[in-house]
Design an enzyme around this catalytic site. Structure first.
Site, short mmCIF file in Angstrom:
data_model
loop_
_atom_site.label_atom_id
_atom_site.label_comp_id
_atom_site.label_asym_id
_atom_site.label_seq_id
_atom_site.Cartn_x
_atom_site.Cartn_y
_atom_site.Cartn_z
CG HIS A 373 -1.96 -0.99 1.28
ND1 HIS A 373 -3.23 -0.78 0.79
CD2 HIS A 373 -1.94 -2.25 1.73
CE1 HIS A 373 -3.96 -1.87 0.98
NE2 HIS A 373 -3.18 -2.78 1.54
CE LYS A 564 -6.48 13.87 0.42
NZ LYS A 564 -6.43 12.69 -0.42
NE ARG A 565 -3.49 10.09 10.19
CZ ARG A 565 -3.18 9.20 11.12
NH1 ARG A 565 -4.05 8.26 11.44
NH2 ARG A 565 -2.03 9.24 11.76
CE LYS A 570 -2.34 10.83 3.16
NZ LYS A 570 -3.02 9.93 2.22
CB THR A 672 -10.16 4.82 -0.87
OG1 THR A 672 -9.60 5.17 0.40
CG2 THR A 672 -9.50 3.56 -1.38
CE LYS A 676 -13.93 5.63 1.08
NZ LYS A 676 -13.03 5.63 2.26
C1 F58 Z 1 -3.01 3.85 2.23
N1 F58 Z 1 -2.07 3.47 3.23
C2 F58 Z 1 -2.37 4.56 1.07
N2 F58 Z 1 -1.44 3.12 5.40
O1 F58 Z 1 -1.65 5.68 1.52
C3 F58 Z 1 -3.47 4.99 0.12
O2 F58 Z 1 -2.94 5.59 -1.02
C4 F58 Z 1 -4.32 3.78 -0.28
O3 F58 Z 1 -5.44 4.18 -1.00
C5 F58 Z 1 -4.79 3.03 0.95
O4 F58 Z 1 -3.69 2.69 1.76
C6 F58 Z 1 -5.53 1.77 0.61
O5 F58 Z 1 -4.81 1.00 -0.29
C7 F58 Z 1 -2.39 3.56 4.53
O6 F58 Z 1 -3.49 3.95 4.89
C8 F58 Z 1 -1.56 3.14 6.74
O7 F58 Z 1 -2.42 3.76 7.30
C9 F58 Z 1 -0.53 2.31 7.50
C10 F58 Z 1 -0.94 2.12 8.92
C11 F58 Z 1 0.10 1.38 9.71
C12 F58 Z 1 1.47 1.97 9.61
C13 F58 Z 1 1.88 2.20 8.21
C14 F58 Z 1 0.84 2.91 7.37
#
Ligand code: F58
Length: 838
Positions: A373, A564-565, A570, A672, A676
């Site tokens: 991811h 978003k985060r 970003k 994602t 949405k």
């Molecule tokens: C996200 N990763 C990607 N990681 O940033 C985003 O582009 C993608 O759409 C999504 O995954 C789904 O595929 C993400 O959310 C985390 O939150 C992890 C949590 C645990 C530590 C490392 C990052």
């Protein structure tokens, strides 16, 4: 524990009040649950009591489907997807279950006849925030789609006592508050202590020879932790399938260590209990870097071992020989957090079930599949060898052996390429030694996928290039998707009803059917309705903002939303530069004709991520100045909505006109939220990053606001030597923006507050804000222009929705089923097994 067959119980008639769907029956069941489960009666019941009574009423209706599903899967020993994820960001269950059961309207009427308001009760639910962001939410969307597509599946994860922190904003800064989502109880789960398992940690290993003269290894752990499963039913949309989300809590094996207890070390004994319970205490709130924390690795082995042992239990219970584990289960690893499964499955098969290495390895590879991811190098998990050995001594031995065989393979394929061996090894030996979890996942899996076409391509060309050259056949793309049930039907009933009134409701299960909306794009009446709905939803958000933030917002302004985060890649601060650009234009010329905009932000920053928190502070500081400057005359408003969550997202997506997807190209794996927003009729301003590329391809370039450098251009610019100061000096508006911040204009004259942020932009600008600034501003100017032509905007909005069919998580799951999982649906008939045998 043994299950005792009991034919009397099997023949029990399940009472109608537990399954009936009529308004009368729902009312009766609701009052019954209020009395017998919640122990309250209307006169003294709180809102939470009512919520709980309703939740139990709905759960009863799920149970019938859940048990039927379990019985059929067990009888047929159906092939099952096991989705391993450290995070499941489920969002509130009640509304979603009402939608999927198809009883939203009946329940609304039932509670209203009892003098209650359904929306009020829905608001009451504390959502399980067991995830950081996209990755955890994706897992939740996939569970919804698997159930809807009638795919046998189990989600396995951790039942964190404290999920993602609640965010407060004080003096513009983020403040974290512990999330006590369980404090009023969780009506959706059922504990299954009879399926507890034990997980070993620490200690050392010993070699011995078994009775057949074979070399064996015994692991003498320092500590053993008990895992107790808590199951939540996951109902499909208008199907009878109810799959299971199984989350593990950690407990001490006995409530006290009796050895210590008897020797008088009472506190020591209680301490040991607390140490065990810590494993499922709290979700790590970082959304990028892995920090090499011992507790996090312990969490990973904890839930992975519990889950694999549970699968082996199921294999035995269904009389499947263990040699066929991979035929019964396919195990999808959601990023590398569960990648220790490679070594743990090997260990279980070899050490605990007497299997030979080669057979165990073949089963492991055939069972496991890995989803990546991230493209951020700092997010690739690595564990210091010393830490790894001290917690998982046996796993380290197994990993060394896997590595030995693997490197032999690499040597055979690329003879004499020692540099490649060094790069690909499961152990990073460049300095302090580390175990590389992504490499372990690649070697131990039969499939490796990225989450958007561009992302998969970049994995192949860059991050996992050596592995792509080694195993090209393992690589495949699975573009992410989102569930239209939660993110349209539940969250946007007005648009849902309008769409269904025109094209029927088949699109809810077959999102591509939205295409039929294109036939109405020139129908003025339809366009008018479309616009009125968006406007009504915006009015609702205006009221919410007024209440939450005390800011009055113009509902006719462009609702320009970035939710978003918070992360530098970003680029929420690029958005901030645009706001200040507009502000400067107004200050220079107070009568300037500007399309009114409301900038809305939502999102959390990792507690230890200073720069992200400073960006939040900057946005709030800009809000303070801009919202109160008489020159602005309500043409611009800036709103930071605190404590972004799934519940909250459902309120925000439908109200957006413009969706900000402005990451530096080559950094966002997919995104994602972009899907949405677009599904709810927002237009996107975005870079060619992640799934934006595919969204633009689908909706048409003319219906999408694209800007900025492409991924190859980003690499080229960095390779040439990027000098942000050149942009600062040559771009008048950009310079004015930076100077305005530096002057203390947004910080009560404090010129130091934002200096770290400005220094980082002026001297490094790792994410190329300055390089993309002008293109972004020009594109935003175009957005403002287009928005003035309301008919054109509406048309673009309709076409966006009509062409979003590809981005349903149902499509993603179908692709996983076909290309990776090799699994078929198993429809569930009600009444086949336990129900109502007369
Ligand atoms: C996200 N990763 C990607 N990681 O940033 C985003 O582009 C993608 O759409 C999504 O995954 C789904 O595929 C993400 O959310 C985390 O939150 C992890 C949590 C645990 C530590 C490392 C990052």
């Amino acid at each position: 524990m043994q299950t005792v067959p009991n034919h009397q119980v099997e023949n029990l008639q399940i009472e109608d009040d537990r399954t009936g769907l009529s308004v009368e029956c729902l009312k009766r069941a609701f009052l019954d649950n209020l009395f017998y489960v919640q122990g309250k009666f209307p006169k003294i019941a709180t809102k939470n009591d009512y919520y709980m009574a309703l939740a139990y009423t709905v759960r009863d209706r799920l149970l019938q489907r859940w048990i039927n599903t379990a019985v059929i899967y067990t009888e047929r020993a159906s092939r099952t997807v096991s989705y391993l994820s450290a995070e499941f960001l489920m969002g509130p269950h009640l509304g979603n279950n009402l939608v999927n059961l198809g009883i939203y309207d009946q329940v609304k009427q039932a509670v209203s006849e009892l003098g209650l308001d359904l929306e009020d009760l829905l608001e009451q639910e504390e959502e399980p925030g067991l995830g950081n962001g996209g990755l955890g939410r994706l897992a939740a969307c996939y569970l919804d789609s698997m159930a809807t597509l009638e795919i046998p599946s189990l989600g396995y994860g951790i039942r964190y006592e404290f999920g993602i922190f609640d965010q407060d904003i004080r003096d513009g800064w983020q403040v974290e508050i512990t999330d006590k989502w369980l404090h009023c109880g969780n009506p959706w789960e059922i504990a299954r202590p009879e399926w507890e398992v034990y997980v070993k940690l620490g200690g050392h290993t010993e070699a011995y020879t078994d009775e057949h003269g074979r070399y064996r290894v015994r692991w003498i752990p320092y500590q053993v932790v008990k895992g107790v499963p808590h199951d939540t039913p996951i109902l499909g949309y208008k199907t009878n399938t109810a799959n299971t989300l199984r989350l593990w809590t950690a407990e001490a094996p006995e409530s006290f260590d009796f050895g210590a207890f008897n020797s008088g070390d009472y506190l020591g004994a209680v301490q040991a209990k607390m140490v065990s319970e810590n494993l499922s205490k709290v979700l790590y709130p970082n959304d990028d870097s892995s920090q090499g924390k011992r507790l996090r690795l312990a969490q990973q082995i904890f839930f992975v071992s519990c889950s694999l042992q549970d699968m082996i239990r199921i294999v035995f219970r269904q009389n499947v020989p263990l040699e066929k584990f991979h035929e019964k289960f396919v195990v999808q690893l959601n990023d590398t957090h569960p990648a220790i499964a490679v070594a743990e499955l090997m260990r279980l098969l070899i050490d605990e079930h007497d299997m030979g290495w080669d057979q165990a390895w073949s089963i492991t590879q055939k069972s496991l599949a890995y989803t990546n991811h991230t493209l951020l190098p700092e997010a690739l998990e690595r564990w210091p060898i010393s830490l790894f050995r001290s917690l998982l001594p046996r796993h380290l031995e197994i990993i060394y052996e896997i590595n030995y065989h693997f490197l032999e393979e690499v040597k055979a394929k690329f003879p004499g390429d020692s540099d490649r061996l060094r790069r690909m090894s499961l152990i990073d030996e460049s300095g302090e030694k580390y175990v590389r979890m992504a490499h372990l996942a690649c070697v131990g899996s039969h499939s490796i996928n990225g989450v958007a076409a561009l992302h998969t391509k970049l994995l192949q060309q860059d991050v996992l290039r050596d592995f792509y050259q080694m195993y090209p056949e393992k690589f495949n793309n699975k573009t992410n998707g989102v569930t239209p049930r939660r993110f349209m039907v539940l969250s946007n009933p007005r648009l849902t009803n309008l769409i269904s009134s025109k094209i029927g409701d088949s699109w809810i299960k077959h999102l591509k059917d939205l295409k039929k909306l294109e036939a109405f794009v020139d129908d003025p009446e339809f366009c008018h309705q479309w616009r009125s709905i968006k406007s009504a939803i915006k009015h609702d958000l205006v009221a919410y903002i007024q209440k939450q933030n005390g800011i009055s917002v113009n509902p006719d302004s462009i609702f320009d939303i970035q939710a978003k985060r918070f992360h530098e890649y970003k680029r929420q601060h690029l958005n901030a530069l645009h706001i200040i650009t507009l502000y400067n234009r107004i200050k220079a010329n107070p009568d300037i004709d500007i399309t009114p905009r409301t900038f809305i932000f939502g999102g959390k920053a990792a507690p230890g991520y200073y720069m992200a928190k400073l960006i939040i502070k900057l946005l709030n500081s800009i809000a303070d100045v801009v919202n109160n400057d008489p020159d602005v005359r309500d043409r611009l408003k800036v709103v930071f909505l605190k404590d972004y969550s799934v519940k909250f997202a459902q309120r925000v997506y439908p109200a957006a006109d413009l969706s900000e997807q402005i990451s530096m190209a080559g950094k966002e794996a997919s995104g994602t939220g972009n899907m949405k927003f677009a599904l709810n009729g927002a237009l996107t301003i975005g870079t060619l990053d992640g799934a934006n590329v595919e969204i633009r391809d689908e909706v048409g370039a003319e219906n999408f606001f694209i800007f900025g450098l492409t991924a190859p251009e980003v690499y080229a610019l960095k390779a040439r030597g990027y000098r942000p100061l050149d942009y600062y000096h040559s771009n008048r508006e950009l310079k004015a923006v930076i100077d305005r911040i530096a002057s203390g204009h947004f910080s009560h004259g404090d010129t130091q507050l934002f200096k770290p942020l400005l220094d980082s932009l002026l001297h490094r600008d790792e994410y190329l804000l300055f390089a993309d600034y002008q293109a972004y501003i020009d594109c935003q100017d175009n957005v403002s222009q287009v928005y003035r032509d309301r008919d054109r905007w509406t048309r673009m909005s309709i076409l966006n929705v009509a062409r979003m069919g590809k981005f349903s998580s149902d499509r993603s799951i179908r692709d996983y089923c076909q290309d990776i999982w090799n699994i078929q649906s198993v429809p569930i008939e009600l009444g086949e097994c336990i129900q109502a045998k007369e």
